[in-house]
Design a protein around this motif. Structure first.
Motif, PDB file in Angstrom:
ATOM      1  N   ARG A  86       0.813  -1.213   0.000  1.00 47.73           N
ATOM      2  CA  ARG A  86       0.000   0.000   0.000  1.00 47.73           C
ATOM      3  C   ARG A  86       0.854   1.273   0.000  1.00 47.73           C
ATOM      4  NH1 ARG A  86      -5.469  -0.789   0.730  1.00 47.73           N
ATOM      5  NH2 ARG A  86      -5.838   1.177   1.810  1.00 47.73           N
ATOM      6  N   PRO A  87       1.898   1.384   0.830  1.00 48.68           N
ATOM      7  CA  PRO A  87       2.775   2.546   0.686  1.00 48.68           C
ATOM      8  C   PRO A  87       3.423   2.632  -0.695  1.00 48.68           C
ATOM      9  CG  PRO A  87       3.137   1.468   2.795  1.00 48.68           C
ATOM     10  CD  PRO A  87       2.234   0.571   2.014  1.00 48.68           C
ATOM     11  N   ARG A  88       3.706   1.491  -1.285  1.00 51.91           N
ATOM     12  CA  ARG A  88       4.247   1.472  -2.643  1.00 51.91           C
ATOM     13  C   ARG A  88       3.260   2.103  -3.615  1.00 51.91           C
ATOM     14  NH1 ARG A  88       5.556  -4.396  -4.830  1.00 51.91           N
ATOM     15  NH2 ARG A  88       6.281  -4.471  -2.674  1.00 51.91           N
ATOM     16  N   ALA A  89       2.004   1.730  -3.493  1.00 49.08           N
ATOM     17  CA  ALA A  89       0.981   2.302  -4.369  1.00 49.08           C
ATOM     18  C   ALA A  89       0.857   3.800  -4.153  1.00 49.08           C
ATOM     19  CB  ALA A  89      -0.364   1.610  -4.118  1.00 49.08           C
ATOM     20  N   VAL A  90       0.880   4.227  -2.897  1.00 53.25           N
ATOM     21  CA  VAL A  90       0.789   5.661  -2.582  1.00 53.25           C
ATOM     22  C   VAL A  90       1.951   6.410  -3.225  1.00 53.25           C
ATOM     23  CG1 VAL A  90       0.941   7.376  -0.743  1.00 53.25           C
ATOM     24  CG2 VAL A  90      -0.519   5.367  -0.455  1.00 53.25           C
ATOM     25  N   LEU A  91       3.158   5.898  -3.075  1.00 53.23           N
ATOM     26  CA  LEU A  91       4.334   6.557  -3.629  1.00 53.23           C
ATOM     27  C   LEU A  91       4.227   6.693  -5.143  1.00 53.23           C
ATOM     28  CD1 LEU A  91       7.430   7.398  -2.808  1.00 53.23           C
ATOM     29  CD2 LEU A  91       7.935   5.298  -4.055  1.00 53.23           C
ATOM     30  N   ARG A 127       1.337   9.145  -6.143  1.00 54.85           N
ATOM     31  CA  ARG A 127       1.603  10.539  -5.791  1.00 54.85           C
ATOM     32  C   ARG A 127       2.835  11.080  -6.513  1.00 54.85           C
ATOM     33  NH1 ARG A 127       0.289  14.175  -4.279  1.00 54.85           N
ATOM     34  NH2 ARG A 127       0.764  14.763  -2.140  1.00 54.85           N
ATOM     35  N   ASP A 128       3.956  10.373  -6.422  1.00 50.37           N
ATOM     36  CA  ASP A 128       5.218  10.934  -6.902  1.00 50.37           C
ATOM     37  C   ASP A 128       5.497  10.675  -8.374  1.00 50.37           C
ATOM     38  OD1 ASP A 128       5.651  11.934  -4.417  1.00 50.37           O
ATOM     39  OD2 ASP A 128       7.350  10.651  -3.903  1.00 50.37           O
ATOM     40  N   VAL A 129       4.972   9.581  -8.919  1.00 46.81           N
ATOM     41  CA  VAL A 129       5.208   9.275 -10.332  1.00 46.81           C
ATOM     42  C   VAL A 129       4.065   9.813 -11.196  1.00 46.81           C
ATOM     43  CG1 VAL A 129       5.618   7.468 -12.038  1.00 46.81           C
ATOM     44  CG2 VAL A 129       6.553   7.237  -9.727  1.00 46.81           C
ATOM     45  N   LEU A 130       2.836   9.511 -10.800  1.00 46.05           N
ATOM     46  CA  LEU A 130       1.679   9.931 -11.599  1.00 46.05           C
ATOM     47  C   LEU A 130       1.163  11.311 -11.229  1.00 46.05           C
ATOM     48  CD1 LEU A 130      -0.361   6.600 -11.789  1.00 46.05           C
ATOM     49  CD2 LEU A 130       1.290   7.521 -13.425  1.00 46.05           C
ATOM     50  N   GLY A 131       1.546  11.804 -10.055  1.00 43.47           N
ATOM     51  CA  GLY A 131       1.135  13.142  -9.656  1.00 43.47           C
ATOM     52  C   GLY A 131      -0.312  13.260  -9.220  1.00 43.47           C
ATOM     53  N   TRP A 132      -0.898  12.181  -8.716  1.00 44.29           N
ATOM     54  CA  TRP A 132      -2.282  12.241  -8.257  1.00 44.29           C
ATOM     55  C   TRP A 132      -2.382  13.057  -6.972  1.00 44.29           C
ATOM     56  CZ3 TRP A 132      -6.100   7.646  -8.731  1.00 44.29           C
ATOM     57  CH2 TRP A 132      -6.135   7.194 -10.052  1.00 44.29           C
ATOM     58  N   PRO A 133      -3.458  13.813  -6.800  1.00 46.08           N
ATOM     59  CA  PRO A 133      -3.691  14.492  -5.519  1.00 46.08           C
ATOM     60  C   PRO A 133      -3.941  13.477  -4.407  1.00 46.08           C
ATOM     61  CG  PRO A 133      -5.075  15.409  -7.269  1.00 46.08           C
ATOM     62  CD  PRO A 133      -4.477  14.137  -7.806  1.00 46.08           C
ATOM     63  N   ALA A 134      -3.606  13.865  -3.200  1.00 38.15           N
ATOM     64  CA  ALA A 134      -3.757  12.957  -2.052  1.00 38.15           C
ATOM     65  C   ALA A 134      -5.202  12.508  -1.888  1.00 38.15           C
ATOM     66  CB  ALA A 134      -3.264  13.640  -0.784  1.00 38.15           C
ATOM     67  N   ARG A 135      -6.158  13.399  -2.151  1.00 40.25           N
ATOM     68  CA  ARG A 135      -7.568  13.033  -1.961  1.00 40.25           C
ATOM     69  C   ARG A 135      -8.001  11.935  -2.933  1.00 40.25           C
ATOM     70  NH1 ARG A 135      -7.519  17.953  -4.515  1.00 40.25           N
ATOM     71  NH2 ARG A 135      -8.556  18.059  -6.551  1.00 40.25           N
ATOM     72  N   ASP A 136      -7.438  11.948  -4.163  1.00 38.59           N
ATOM     73  CA  ASP A 136      -7.787  10.905  -5.130  1.00 38.59           C
ATOM     74  C   ASP A 136      -7.182   9.564  -4.732  1.00 38.59           C
ATOM     75  OD1 ASP A 136      -9.125  12.842  -6.516  1.00 38.59           O
ATOM     76  OD2 ASP A 136      -7.684  12.991  -8.158  1.00 38.59           O
ATOM     77  N   VAL A 137      -5.952   9.597  -4.213  1.00 38.90           N
ATOM     78  CA  VAL A 137      -5.312   8.365  -3.746  1.00 38.90           C
ATOM     79  C   VAL A 137      -6.074   7.810  -2.545  1.00 38.90           C
ATOM     80  CG1 VAL A 137      -3.189   7.348  -2.844  1.00 38.90           C
ATOM     81  CG2 VAL A 137      -3.071   9.129  -4.602  1.00 38.90           C
ATOM     82  N   LEU A 157      -9.185   6.088  -3.736  1.00 40.15           N
ATOM     83  CA  LEU A 157      -8.878   4.804  -4.365  1.00 40.15           C
ATOM     84  C   LEU A 157      -8.620   3.726  -3.315  1.00 40.15           C
ATOM     85  CD1 LEU A 157      -6.406   4.291  -7.337  1.00 40.15           C
ATOM     86  CD2 LEU A 157      -6.534   2.689  -5.457  1.00 40.15           C
ATOM     87  N   LEU A 158      -7.842   4.070  -2.281  1.00 39.45           N
ATOM     88  CA  LEU A 158      -7.422   3.090  -1.294  1.00 39.45           C
ATOM     89  C   LEU A 158      -8.392   2.963  -0.127  1.00 39.45           C
ATOM     90  CD1 LEU A 158      -3.598   3.905  -1.162  1.00 39.45           C
ATOM     91  CD2 LEU A 158      -4.720   2.040  -2.395  1.00 39.45           C
ATOM     92  N   GLY A 159      -9.409   3.819  -0.088  1.00 41.41           N
ATOM     93  CA  GLY A 159     -10.345   3.777   1.025  1.00 41.41           C
ATOM     94  C   GLY A 159      -9.729   4.261   2.322  1.00 41.41           C
ATOM     95  N   ASP A 160      -8.782   5.203   2.225  1.00 44.16           N
ATOM     96  CA  ASP A 160      -8.117   5.759   3.387  1.00 44.16           C
ATOM     97  C   ASP A 160      -8.439   7.240   3.518  1.00 44.16           C
ATOM     98  OD1 ASP A 160      -6.874   3.444   4.246  1.00 44.16           O
ATOM     99  OD2 ASP A 160      -5.082   3.777   3.039  1.00 44.16           O
ATOM    100  N   SER A 161      -7.993   7.830   4.616  1.00 44.05           N
ATOM    101  CA  SER A 161      -8.108   9.275   4.786  1.00 44.05           C
ATOM    102  C   SER A 161      -6.922   9.959   4.120  1.00 44.05           C
ATOM    103  CB  SER A 161      -8.129   9.633   6.267  1.00 44.05           C
ATOM    104  OG  SER A 161      -6.876   9.347   6.868  1.00 44.05           O
ATOM    105  N   VAL A 162      -7.063  11.247   3.852  1.00 45.86           N
ATOM    106  CA  VAL A 162      -5.961  12.017   3.282  1.00 45.86           C
ATOM    107  C   VAL A 162      -4.772  12.010   4.228  1.00 45.86           C
ATOM    108  CG1 VAL A 162      -5.212  14.328   2.602  1.00 45.86           C
ATOM    109  CG2 VAL A 162      -7.419  13.450   1.816  1.00 45.86           C
ATOM    110  N   ASN A 163      -5.036  12.130   5.530  1.00 49.92           N
ATOM    111  CA  ASN A 163      -3.938  12.094   6.506  1.00 49.92           C
ATOM    112  C   ASN A 163      -3.186  10.767   6.450  1.00 49.92           C
ATOM    113  OD1 ASN A 163      -4.394  14.670   7.449  1.00 49.92           O
ATOM    114  ND2 ASN A 163      -5.695  14.010   9.157  1.00 49.92           N
ATOM    115  N   SER A 164      -3.913   9.663   6.299  1.00 54.72           N
ATOM    116  CA  SER A 164      -3.264   8.355   6.215  1.00 54.72           C
ATOM    117  C   SER A 164      -2.405   8.249   4.963  1.00 54.72           C
ATOM    118  CB  SER A 164      -4.312   7.243   6.221  1.00 54.72           C
ATOM    119  OG  SER A 164      -4.992   7.193   7.451  1.00 54.72           O
ATOM    120  N   VAL A 165      -2.908   8.781   3.860  1.00 52.98           N
ATOM    121  CA  VAL A 165      -2.151   8.761   2.608  1.00 52.98           C
ATOM    122  C   VAL A 165      -0.881   9.592   2.743  1.00 52.98           C
ATOM    123  CG1 VAL A 165      -2.163   9.610   0.225  1.00 52.98           C
ATOM    124  CG2 VAL A 165      -4.055   8.216   1.075  1.00 52.98           C
TER     125      VAL A 165
END
Length: 332
Positions: A147-152, A155-165, A168-176
């Motif tokens: 899951r951290p791999r997916a977040v990285l 966020r860092d490769v595709l440039g998705w906003p934290a809220r979209d990630v 997708l993952l069913g997490d909070s923005v703070n968790s992402v």
């Protein structure tokens, strides 16, 4: 999302009434970039192919859920990321350890060339796209939990906003955001310290000359000549064979113990994988009256020396589009 994302809209009607042929046409344009995304997540070309197949199957089955409010590309990336996470949960719940990735496979540059052209006005984005497909990055990212791999990557490769990630993952923005910080810290532990000094492929004359010398010395089985081109802290691995050798002496000792100096006649074919210079070596086989595939050496160059060698077995030659045999010296 990127401007390309926002421009691509399927329409108000979505995909509900589309037939299979039209659906395949719409998704085909995204297949290569989805494959590269899955490859970053999984580290294996073959596993990425399975993940893309599963992605397109899920997308077809769920086509009525796509109403056209977001881009088709973003919707497919969501499905692909979940397909990768499901695959990892089934087959690789634990990340890599010890600096090596035994399931690592190369990605041919000829297929990376199929990716949509980047924005020439955004050199930083182009650099990210290149650096995040190189083998050192792939090895480092495989050491992160899924899951951290997916977040990285999102966020860092595709440039998705934290809220979209987070959605997708069913997490909070703070968790992402927390997962992203942990993932970045984990990457710093495994990425080479001199990463900012990478040559970025084989485009400069100094790198091309070093690769030529490395190739000639390898064909001649000139161990001393090769030693002069290796950094003191050079790293060498040969997935899926276990073992990571660090340091010039350790690498050379492994080569000598493996019988490198006693190999028969060799020929070499230059190639490129993961935006890095590579050399395919062929060994003369008298019974076949031809040179047959031996190994593919993928090089990372830093500071004018060879900093890392990842050696792939002969089963990867077809993937890279390399010939399965070379004729005898002087033969047509």
């Amino acid at each position: 999302m990127t401007s390309a994302d926002t421009r691509e809209q399927v329409g108000v009607g979505g995909l509900g009434g589309i037939d299979e042929s039209a659906f395949a046409g719409l998704t085909a344009r995204h297949r290569r970039e989805l494959h590269v995304h899955c490859y970053r997540m999984l580290g294996s070309f073959e596993d990425a192919e399975d993940a893309v197949q599963e992605t397109l199957l899920r997308a077809w089955r769920r086509r009525e859920t796509f109403a056209g409010r977001s881009s088709l590309r973003a919707w497919l990336y969501r499905i692909a990321t979940n397909a990768c996470l499901d695959l990892l949960a089934r087959y690789r719940p634990e990340p890599a350890t010890g600096g090596e990735v035994r399931w690592l496979q190369p990605y041919p540059d000829r297929l990376l060339d199929e990716l949509p052209a980047g924005d020439a006005d955004e050199p930083e984005s182009l650099a990210v796209a290149r650096e995040t497909i190189e083998l050192a990055y792939l090895v480092a990212v495989q050491h992160l939990a899924p899951r951290p791999r997916a977040v990285l990557i999102l966020r860092d490769v595709l440039g998705w906003p934290a809220r979209d990630v987070a959605e997708l993952l069913g997490d909070s923005v703070n968790s992402v955001n927390s997962a992203l910080q942990r993932a970045r810290a984990g990457m710093r532990e495994h990425l080479p310290a001199e990463r900012q000094d990478w040559t970025g492929g084989d485009g400069d004359a100094q790198t091309r000359e070093l690769v030529r010398r490395f190739t000639d010395a390898s064909v001649a089985k000139d161990v001393d000549g090769l030693a002069a081109m290796l950094r003191d802290d050079v790293r060498c691995a040969m997935p899926p064979t276990p073992g990571l050798y660090v340091g010039r002496d350790a690498v050379l000792h492994d080569w000598v113990e493996d019988g490198f100096a006693d190999l028969g006649r060799l020929r070499a074919v230059p190639t490129a994988v993961n935006r890095q210079p590579a050399v395919a070596f062929y060994l003369w086989r008298e019974s076949e009256d031809a040179y047959l595939p031996l190994t593919i050496d993928v090089l990372r160059i830093a500071g004018g020396a060879v900093a890392e060698i990842v050696i792939f077995h002969d089963d990867q030659f077809p993937l890279l589009g390399l010939p399965q045999r070379l004729p005898a010296d002087g033969a047509q």
